[in-house]
Write a protein that holds these residues in place. Structure first.
Motif, mmCIF file in Angstrom:
data_model
loop_
_atom_site.group_PDB
_atom_site.id
_atom_site.type_symbol
_atom_site.label_atom_id
_atom_site.label_comp_id
_atom_site.label_asym_id
_atom_site.label_seq_id
_atom_site.Cartn_x
_atom_site.Cartn_y
_atom_site.Cartn_z
ATOM 1 N N THR A 75 35.996 99.171 43.433
ATOM 2 C CA THR A 75 35.691 100.387 42.870
ATOM 3 C C THR A 75 34.031 100.352 41.889
ATOM 4 O OG1 THR A 75 36.843 99.628 41.068
ATOM 5 C CG2 THR A 75 37.917 100.711 43.116
ATOM 6 N N GLU A 76 33.604 101.307 41.607
ATOM 7 C CA GLU A 76 32.555 101.545 40.897
ATOM 8 C C GLU A 76 32.439 100.671 39.813
ATOM 9 O OE1 GLU A 76 28.942 102.603 38.903
ATOM 10 O OE2 GLU A 76 29.382 102.633 41.611
ATOM 11 N N ALA A 77 33.999 101.266 38.466
ATOM 12 C CA ALA A 77 34.211 100.599 37.531
ATOM 13 C C ALA A 77 34.479 99.178 37.216
ATOM 14 C CB ALA A 77 35.367 100.905 37.323
ATOM 15 N N GLU A 78 34.567 98.412 38.722
ATOM 16 C CA GLU A 78 34.323 97.055 39.117
ATOM 17 C C GLU A 78 33.080 96.685 39.546
ATOM 18 O OE1 GLU A 78 39.662 96.571 41.542
ATOM 19 O OE2 GLU A 78 37.616 97.165 42.636
ATOM 20 N N TYR A 79 32.623 97.451 39.839
ATOM 21 C CA TYR A 79 31.319 96.939 40.465
ATOM 22 C C TYR A 79 30.549 97.174 38.899
ATOM 23 C CZ TYR A 79 26.497 97.361 41.573
ATOM 24 O OH TYR A 79 25.155 97.354 42.215
ATOM 25 N N GLN A 80 30.605 97.700 38.285
ATOM 26 C CA GLN A 80 29.740 97.284 36.994
ATOM 27 C C GLN A 80 30.540 96.432 36.092
ATOM 28 O OE1 GLN A 80 27.363 99.440 35.923
ATOM 29 N NE2 GLN A 80 27.207 100.722 37.923
ATOM 30 N N GLN A 81 31.481 96.255 36.461
ATOM 31 C CA GLN A 81 31.974 95.138 35.403
ATOM 32 C C GLN A 81 31.935 94.079 35.568
ATOM 33 O OE1 GLN A 81 34.098 94.940 32.296
ATOM 34 N NE2 GLN A 81 34.257 93.188 32.514
ATOM 35 N N ALA A 82 31.135 93.547 37.310
ATOM 36 C CA ALA A 82 30.593 93.073 38.002
ATOM 37 C C ALA A 82 29.556 92.530 37.531
ATOM 38 C CB ALA A 82 31.392 92.439 39.405
ATOM 39 N N LEU A 83 28.554 93.432 37.249
ATOM 40 C CA LEU A 83 27.877 93.201 36.705
ATOM 41 C C LEU A 83 27.200 92.562 35.686
ATOM 42 C CD1 LEU A 83 25.681 95.805 38.484
ATOM 43 C CD2 LEU A 83 26.005 93.606 39.293
ATOM 44 N N LYS A 84 28.203 93.214 34.858
ATOM 45 C CA LYS A 84 28.071 92.687 33.009
ATOM 46 C C LYS A 84 28.658 91.214 32.825
ATOM 47 C CE LYS A 84 29.842 93.682 28.459
ATOM 48 N NZ LYS A 84 30.196 92.409 28.304
ATOM 49 N N VAL A 85 29.410 90.956 33.643
ATOM 50 C CA VAL A 85 29.939 89.618 33.624
ATOM 51 C C VAL A 85 28.776 88.297 33.899
ATOM 52 C CG1 VAL A 85 31.527 87.860 34.186
ATOM 53 C CG2 VAL A 85 32.847 89.948 34.004
ATOM 54 N N LEU A 86 28.197 88.701 35.194
ATOM 55 C CA LEU A 86 26.990 87.678 35.868
ATOM 56 C C LEU A 86 26.158 88.336 34.651
ATOM 57 C CD1 LEU A 86 26.527 89.092 39.720
ATOM 58 C CD2 LEU A 86 27.471 86.619 38.460
ATOM 59 N N GLU A 87 25.903 88.896 33.882
ATOM 60 C CA GLU A 87 24.643 89.233 32.906
ATOM 61 C C GLU A 87 25.132 88.280 32.263
ATOM 62 O OE1 GLU A 87 24.488 93.360 31.623
ATOM 63 O OE2 GLU A 87 23.278 93.613 33.787
ATOM 64 N N ASP A 88 26.117 88.587 31.315
ATOM 65 C CA ASP A 88 26.559 87.472 30.625
ATOM 66 C C ASP A 88 26.851 85.925 30.636
ATOM 67 O OD1 ASP A 88 27.667 89.861 29.186
ATOM 68 O OD2 ASP A 88 29.414 89.873 29.601
ATOM 69 N N VAL A 89 27.035 86.120 31.609
ATOM 70 C CA VAL A 89 27.200 84.628 32.315
ATOM 71 C C VAL A 89 25.759 84.065 32.062
ATOM 72 C CG1 VAL A 89 27.698 83.083 33.898
ATOM 73 C CG2 VAL A 89 29.508 84.200 33.050
ATOM 74 N N ASP A 90 25.044 84.621 32.974
ATOM 75 C CA ASP A 90 23.389 84.390 33.162
ATOM 76 C C ASP A 90 23.011 84.016 31.465
ATOM 77 O OD1 ASP A 90 20.898 84.034 34.451
ATOM 78 O OD2 ASP A 90 20.799 85.763 34.104
ATOM 79 N N ALA A 91 22.703 84.670 30.671
ATOM 80 C CA ALA A 91 22.800 85.025 29.193
ATOM 81 C C ALA A 91 22.877 83.420 28.655
ATOM 82 C CB ALA A 91 22.905 86.486 28.332
ATOM 83 N N ALA A 92 24.317 83.256 28.646
ATOM 84 C CA ALA A 92 25.081 82.303 27.865
ATOM 85 C C ALA A 92 24.453 80.766 29.137
ATOM 86 C CB ALA A 92 26.290 82.053 28.187
ATOM 87 N N TRP A 93 24.355 80.949 30.398
ATOM 88 C CA TRP A 93 23.568 79.595 30.450
ATOM 89 C C TRP A 93 21.941 79.076 30.145
ATOM 90 C CZ3 TRP A 93 19.322 78.699 34.656
ATOM 91 C CH2 TRP A 93 19.863 77.824 35.281
ATOM 92 N N LYS A 94 21.347 80.296 30.319
ATOM 93 C CA LYS A 94 19.974 80.272 29.903
ATOM 94 C C LYS A 94 19.970 79.945 28.177
ATOM 95 C CE LYS A 94 18.167 82.920 33.447
ATOM 96 N NZ LYS A 94 17.195 84.808 33.997
ATOM 97 N N GLY A 95 20.822 80.683 27.152
ATOM 98 C CA GLY A 95 20.208 79.869 25.752
ATOM 99 C C GLY A 95 21.158 78.351 25.673
ATOM 100 N N GLY A 96 21.760 78.238 26.907
ATOM 101 C CA GLY A 96 22.161 77.081 26.307
ATOM 102 C C GLY A 96 23.682 77.022 25.333
ATOM 103 N N ILE A 97 24.805 76.913 25.819
ATOM 104 C CA ILE A 97 26.089 76.304 25.481
ATOM 105 C C ILE A 97 26.269 74.973 24.812
ATOM 106 C CG2 ILE A 97 28.459 76.785 25.166
ATOM 107 C CD1 ILE A 97 27.659 78.767 27.470
ATOM 108 N N PRO A 98 25.819 74.486 23.019
ATOM 109 C CA PRO A 98 26.387 73.250 23.380
ATOM 110 C C PRO A 98 27.595 72.528 24.002
ATOM 111 C CG PRO A 98 25.599 74.595 21.323
ATOM 112 C CD PRO A 98 25.909 75.933 22.648
ATOM 113 N N GLY A 99 27.231 71.941 24.316
ATOM 114 C CA GLY A 99 27.789 70.735 24.536
ATOM 115 C C GLY A 99 28.849 71.035 26.011
ATOM 116 N N LEU A 100 28.314 71.893 26.515
ATOM 117 C CA LEU A 100 29.404 72.352 27.387
ATOM 118 C C LEU A 100 28.030 72.755 28.755
ATOM 119 C CD1 LEU A 100 31.872 74.830 26.283
ATOM 120 C CD2 LEU A 100 32.245 72.184 27.554
#
Length: 368
Positions: free
Chosen positions: A158-183
């Protein structure tokens, strides 16, 4: 993670087999002959009244031995509750009681060591594999977004699931680029972009500092000319991860060899004290290494929360305190004498451990 799980499984089987070999005198098979197989006397019980040999067969299938060992590992009984606190928190007390004949309440010394080293060498590749996990070999962010776009276009979400999936991908991408210490490690530099000044050197760069590239190229040329040893050397130098994996497989095996070596060092330290036999020193060595393996296993887990630096310092202090207490409680030495013996054994055993590590590297290279 498949390599880490495979290494853990191989380690578990090896340790179970070692425990089974140690327990050959325990559970045995049924009586197979009415007469003693050693002297021929008619049997009237489990033991021959003439020569004393047991009438029970010690022959059992290998996997039966392994199954019994694994059953022992994972069975919970009162001995675990009595053994681990004394082993870890009261150094020397359990060892002294064990040598004095109070053994029934504790896990047998060799079996305790096998259990401790099994936990450590299974946990180590799993934890280190988890710590170094990253997005290498996984779908890129662009591919993941394309998959989400396709699912939305085909009406699977659905539209809501689509927007939620994009948000999750953006958060994961930002976390990876920022470097999560130790992980999550620092992201690789973009093509044409210089790596950060404080970036950790890669395995290839570390090896390049150890073995000049010109030497590797020369070995490669010699290999192409027919020198098989030179070709194998060049292969190892260009792919050090292979050597690291093979070396890691040899370390648990060599630790078994170092148990009597450490007992021998203790025997030399107390050479003039005739009341101690080599067996006594071997029990001390087994308990000492068991406590260290349990402590390092806990340290691996704690390092995920507070980092490896404080854990390494704590393990260094704990191991020396433990050895000091062994000299005080088991051997009855004074505080000054115990400190001197602890320092002496630290220096000598460090050399032995480094020699063992070098041996593991050599055996790992020969196993390639």
């Amino acid at each position: 993670m498949s390599d880490e799980f495979g290494a853990a499984a191989d380690t578990a089987i090896e340790h179970a087999a070692a425990d089974a070999a140690a327990g050959l005198a325990g559970k045995t098979g049924p009586v197979t002959d009415p007469n003693c197989l050693n002297c021929g006397a008619l049997l009237a019980g489990e033991f021959c009244h003439d020569c004393g040999q047991s009438a029970l067969s010690i022959r059992r299938p290998f996997w039966s031995l392994v199954g019994e060992s694994l059953e022992t590992f994972f069975s919970i009984d009162g001995r675990i509750a009595r053994t681990l606190p004394d082993l870890m928190l009261r150094p020397g007390r359990m060892t002294r009681a064990y040598l004095d004949g109070k053994r029934a309440r504790f896990i047998p010394a060799f079996r305790l060591y096998v259990l401790a080293s099994l936990i450590f060498f299974v946990l180590m590749p799993l934890i280190t594999g988890q710590v170094t996990v990253n997005f290498n070999g996984s779908p890129s962010m662009e591919e993941a977004r394309a998959g989400v776009e396709k699912s939305f276009a085909e009406g699977e979400i659905t539209e809501a699931e689509y927007q939620q999936a994009l948000k999750v991908l953006e958060d994961v991408d930002a976390a990876w680029k920022g470097g999560i210490p130790g992980l999550v490690p620092e992201p690789p530099a973009a093509p044409g972009e210089a790596p950060p000044a404080d970036a950790e050197p890669t395995a290839e760069e570390e090896w390049a500092g150890f073995v000049p590239q010109s030497a590797i190229d020369a070995a490669r040329e010699a290999g192409e000319a027919g020198n098989e040893e030179a070709a194998e050397f060049a292969d190892v130098m260009e792919d050090p991860a292979r050597l690291a994996r093979q070396t890691q497989e040899w370390i648990p095996r060599l630790m078994f060899v170092l148990l009597p070596v450490y007992a021998l060092l203790l025997a030399l330290t107390y050479l003039w004290r005739r009341q101690f036999l080599f067996f006594d020193h071997l029990i001390v060595s087994l308990h000492f290494h068991s406590a260290l393996f349990f402590a390092m296993s806990v340290g691996f887990l704690v390092s995920l929360l507070i980092g490896a630096g404080w854990v390494m310092l704590a393990l260094l202090v704990y191991s020396n305190w433990y050895l000091y207490r062994l000299h005080r409680v088991v051997y009855g030495r004074s505080g000054y004498s115990s400190v001197l013996r602890t320092i002496t054994l630290d220096v000598v055993y460090l050399f032995v451990l480094l020699s063992g590590l070098l041996t593991a590297v050599i055996l790992g290279a020969l196993s390639l």
